[in-house]
Scaffold this motif. Sequence first.
Motif, PDB file in Angstrom:
ATOM      1  N   ILE A  50       0.936  -1.210   0.092  1.00 22.82           N
ATOM      2  CA  ILE A  50       0.042  -0.030   0.050  1.00 22.82           C
ATOM      3  C   ILE A  50       0.987   1.109  -0.004  1.00 22.82           C
ATOM      4  O   ILE A  50       2.108   1.241   0.149  1.00 22.82           O
ATOM      5  N   ASP A  51       0.155   2.392  -0.240  1.00 23.65           N
ATOM      6  CA  ASP A  51       1.183   3.856   0.120  1.00 23.65           C
ATOM      7  C   ASP A  51       1.020   3.701   1.383  1.00 23.65           C
ATOM      8  O   ASP A  51       0.270   3.423   2.291  1.00 23.65           O
ATOM      9  N   PHE A  52       2.288   4.326   1.715  1.00 22.19           N
ATOM     10  CA  PHE A  52       2.347   4.658   3.131  1.00 22.19           C
ATOM     11  C   PHE A  52       1.380   5.360   3.712  1.00 22.19           C
ATOM     12  O   PHE A  52       0.847   6.438   3.157  1.00 22.19           O
ATOM     13  N   PRO A  53       0.528   5.036   4.820  1.00 27.49           N
ATOM     14  CA  PRO A  53      -0.673   5.696   5.330  1.00 27.49           C
ATOM     15  C   PRO A  53      -0.390   6.980   5.616  1.00 27.49           C
ATOM     16  O   PRO A  53       0.536   7.413   6.480  1.00 27.49           O
ATOM     17  N   ALA A  54      -1.446   7.790   5.414  1.00 28.32           N
ATOM     18  CA  ALA A  54      -1.252   9.295   6.079  1.00 28.32           C
ATOM     19  C   ALA A  54      -1.419   9.267   7.548  1.00 28.32           C
ATOM     20  O   ALA A  54      -0.879  10.262   8.170  1.00 28.32           O
ATOM     21  N   ASP A  55      -2.079   8.249   8.182  1.00 28.26           N
ATOM     22  CA  ASP A  55      -2.072   8.281   9.538  1.00 28.26           C
ATOM     23  C   ASP A  55      -0.808   7.493   9.981  1.00 28.26           C
ATOM     24  O   ASP A  55      -0.927   6.411  10.126  1.00 28.26           O
ATOM     25  N   ARG A  56       0.082   8.395  10.563  1.00 28.53           N
ATOM     26  CA  ARG A  56       1.455   7.448  11.053  1.00 28.53           C
ATOM     27  C   ARG A  56       1.401   6.867  12.340  1.00 28.53           C
ATOM     28  O   ARG A  56       2.289   6.530  12.771  1.00 28.53           O
ATOM     29  N   PHE A  57       0.219   7.028  12.679  1.00 29.58           N
ATOM     30  CA  PHE A  57       0.164   5.923  14.325  1.00 29.58           C
ATOM     31  C   PHE A  57      -1.107   4.972  14.281  1.00 29.58           C
ATOM     32  O   PHE A  57      -1.479   4.418  15.202  1.00 29.58           O
ATOM     33  N   ASP A  58      -1.398   4.728  12.900  1.00 28.83           N
ATOM     34  CA  ASP A  58      -2.503   3.267  12.706  1.00 28.83           C
ATOM     35  C   ASP A  58      -1.584   2.303  12.962  1.00 28.83           C
ATOM     36  O   ASP A  58      -1.003   1.678  11.965  1.00 28.83           O
ATOM     37  N   GLN A  59      -1.612   1.485  14.167  1.00 28.91           N
ATOM     38  CA  GLN A  59      -0.774   0.429  14.159  1.00 28.91           C
ATOM     39  C   GLN A  59      -1.179  -0.916  13.596  1.00 28.91           C
ATOM     40  O   GLN A  59      -0.432  -1.854  13.384  1.00 28.91           O
ATOM     41  N   SER A  60      -2.622  -0.750  12.833  1.00 30.60           N
ATOM     42  CA  SER A  60      -3.112  -2.080  12.306  1.00 30.60           C
ATOM     43  C   SER A  60      -2.167  -2.150  10.864  1.00 30.60           C
ATOM     44  O   SER A  60      -2.279  -3.341  10.188  1.00 30.60           O
ATOM     45  N   LEU A 116      11.560   7.160  -4.549  1.00 32.04           N
ATOM     46  CA  LEU A 116      10.629   6.062  -4.144  1.00 32.04           C
ATOM     47  C   LEU A 116      11.358   5.350  -3.369  1.00 32.04           C
ATOM     48  O   LEU A 116      12.325   4.495  -3.592  1.00 32.04           O
ATOM     49  N   VAL A 117      10.715   4.893  -2.297  1.00 34.74           N
ATOM     50  CA  VAL A 117      11.245   3.883  -1.320  1.00 34.74           C
ATOM     51  C   VAL A 117      10.261   2.796  -1.087  1.00 34.74           C
ATOM     52  O   VAL A 117       8.782   3.019  -0.767  1.00 34.74           O
ATOM     53  N   THR A 118      10.773   1.386  -1.471  1.00 40.40           N
ATOM     54  CA  THR A 118       9.845   0.461  -0.866  1.00 40.40           C
ATOM     55  C   THR A 118      10.282  -0.547   0.271  1.00 40.40           C
ATOM     56  O   THR A 118      11.428  -0.604   0.471  1.00 40.40           O
ATOM     57  N   GLY A 119       9.317  -1.302   0.814  1.00 42.38           N
ATOM     58  CA  GLY A 119       9.680  -1.766   2.184  1.00 42.38           C
ATOM     59  C   GLY A 119       8.554  -2.178   2.979  1.00 42.38           C
ATOM     60  O   GLY A 119       7.603  -2.584   2.376  1.00 42.38           O
ATOM     61  N   SER A 120       8.662  -2.203   4.183  1.00 42.48           N
ATOM     62  CA  SER A 120       7.704  -2.611   5.176  1.00 42.48           C
ATOM     63  C   SER A 120       7.187  -1.478   6.362  1.00 42.48           C
ATOM     64  O   SER A 120       8.460  -1.007   6.821  1.00 42.48           O
ATOM     65  N   ILE A 121       6.451  -1.454   6.927  1.00 39.25           N
ATOM     66  CA  ILE A 121       6.004  -0.585   7.794  1.00 39.25           C
ATOM     67  C   ILE A 121       6.532  -1.066   9.441  1.00 39.25           C
ATOM     68  O   ILE A 121       6.200  -1.994   9.594  1.00 39.25           O
ATOM     69  N   GLY A 122       7.304  -0.191  10.040  1.00 38.10           N
ATOM     70  CA  GLY A 122       7.713  -0.425  11.250  1.00 38.10           C
ATOM     71  C   GLY A 122       7.218   0.884  12.143  1.00 38.10           C
ATOM     72  O   GLY A 122       6.737   1.670  11.874  1.00 38.10           O
ATOM     73  N   GLN A 123       8.076   0.728  13.209  1.00 34.36           N
ATOM     74  CA  GLN A 123       7.628   1.533  14.371  1.00 34.36           C
ATOM     75  C   GLN A 123       9.078   2.311  14.572  1.00 34.36           C
ATOM     76  O   GLN A 123      10.057   2.053  14.640  1.00 34.36           O
ATOM     77  N   VAL A 124       8.775   3.844  14.736  1.00 35.09           N
ATOM     78  CA  VAL A 124       9.861   4.678  15.129  1.00 35.09           C
ATOM     79  C   VAL A 124      10.620   4.377  16.434  1.00 35.09           C
ATOM     80  O   VAL A 124       9.922   3.808  17.238  1.00 35.09           O
ATOM     81  N   PRO A 125      11.991   4.090  16.310  1.00 40.14           N
ATOM     82  CA  PRO A 125      12.480   3.741  17.665  1.00 40.14           C
ATOM     83  C   PRO A 125      12.190   4.481  18.851  1.00 40.14           C
ATOM     84  O   PRO A 125      11.857   5.529  18.768  1.00 40.14           O
ATOM     85  N   ASP A 126      11.997   3.777  19.969  1.00 40.63           N
ATOM     86  CA  ASP A 126      11.613   4.362  21.181  1.00 40.63           C
ATOM     87  C   ASP A 126      12.772   4.341  22.285  1.00 40.63           C
ATOM     88  O   ASP A 126      12.908   3.190  22.742  1.00 40.63           O
ATOM     89  N   SER A 127      13.547   5.532  22.397  1.00 37.01           N
ATOM     90  CA  SER A 127      14.670   5.061  23.402  1.00 37.01           C
ATOM     91  C   SER A 127      14.172   5.383  24.939  1.00 37.01           C
ATOM     92  O   SER A 127      15.150   5.724  25.656  1.00 37.01           O
ATOM     93  N   LEU A 142       4.752   5.428  13.113  1.00 35.42           N
ATOM     94  CA  LEU A 142       4.935   4.343  12.169  1.00 35.42           C
ATOM     95  C   LEU A 142       6.129   4.994  11.275  1.00 35.42           C
ATOM     96  O   LEU A 142       6.386   6.172  11.057  1.00 35.42           O
ATOM     97  N   MET A 143       7.107   4.264  10.728  1.00 32.72           N
ATOM     98  CA  MET A 143       7.933   4.673   9.558  1.00 32.72           C
ATOM     99  C   MET A 143       8.041   3.440   8.580  1.00 32.72           C
ATOM    100  O   MET A 143       7.436   2.657   8.683  1.00 32.72           O
ATOM    101  N   LEU A 144       8.732   3.895   7.336  1.00 33.00           N
ATOM    102  CA  LEU A 144       8.842   3.048   6.444  1.00 33.00           C
ATOM    103  C   LEU A 144      10.525   2.430   6.636  1.00 33.00           C
ATOM    104  O   LEU A 144      11.430   2.957   6.707  1.00 33.00           O
ATOM    105  N   VAL A 145      10.481   0.982   6.600  1.00 28.05           N
ATOM    106  CA  VAL A 145      11.935   0.253   6.715  1.00 28.05           C
ATOM    107  C   VAL A 145      12.185  -0.096   5.360  1.00 28.05           C
ATOM    108  O   VAL A 145      11.609  -0.796   4.621  1.00 28.05           O
TER     109      VAL A 145
END
Length: 201
Positions: A50-60, A116-127, A142-145
């Motif tokens: 999918i296109d990277f979602p506009a909602d960067r916090f949608d964990q689904s 253009l970057v292709t990959g999978s959706i992950g979470q921004v690191p939390d320190s 969320l971020m794109l890996v």
Amino acid sequence: MIRRLPVIPTLIVLIAVAIMIRLGFWQLDRRHEKEGGLARLAQNVSAAAIDFPADRFDQSNLFRPARLDCRNPGKFSVEGAGKAGYRILATCEGDTRVQLGTTRNPSTKVEWGGGLVTGSIGQVPDSRPMIVTAFDHSPRELMLVSDTPVAGLTANPPRSLAEVPNNHLSYAVQWFLFAGIALVIYLLAVRKRLAARDERG
């Protein structure tokens, strides 16, 4: 001994112990919820991109293949990546972040003009410390890996559901232990106090 227990301190300790026990059962409930969520996320791995979602916090959308046209990349940052060393993140237009790859050298400078970057959706690191994240249940950003590292970087490690920890059982055990320890310490303190009173008495 029970009749000789100080009323107010005993009530305070019992209330505290009851709260800790309740928190332990709450963590067990959270564990079951997390297991259900992880089962749903496992289905995302083989889902269509999918296109990277506009909602960067949608964990689904975690672990789902995605693509992003990263324009005007800037604000490159370095975050720990465990055995892989360090991960390099770029902030794209709209504040969406992309993990470009990993490196063993935290001083590595990346020159990348975007695209253009292709990959999978992950979470921004939390320190943040674990004790903070244990009580903060707000969704992670969320971020794109990226599947393909940029020049000078090593490919990102394979994605794993282990990135979404399910530590609620250990948290529950800790709360139950805290409750038991608090009760034992209080009873020992009261016993010592009563014994001292009897000796004086």
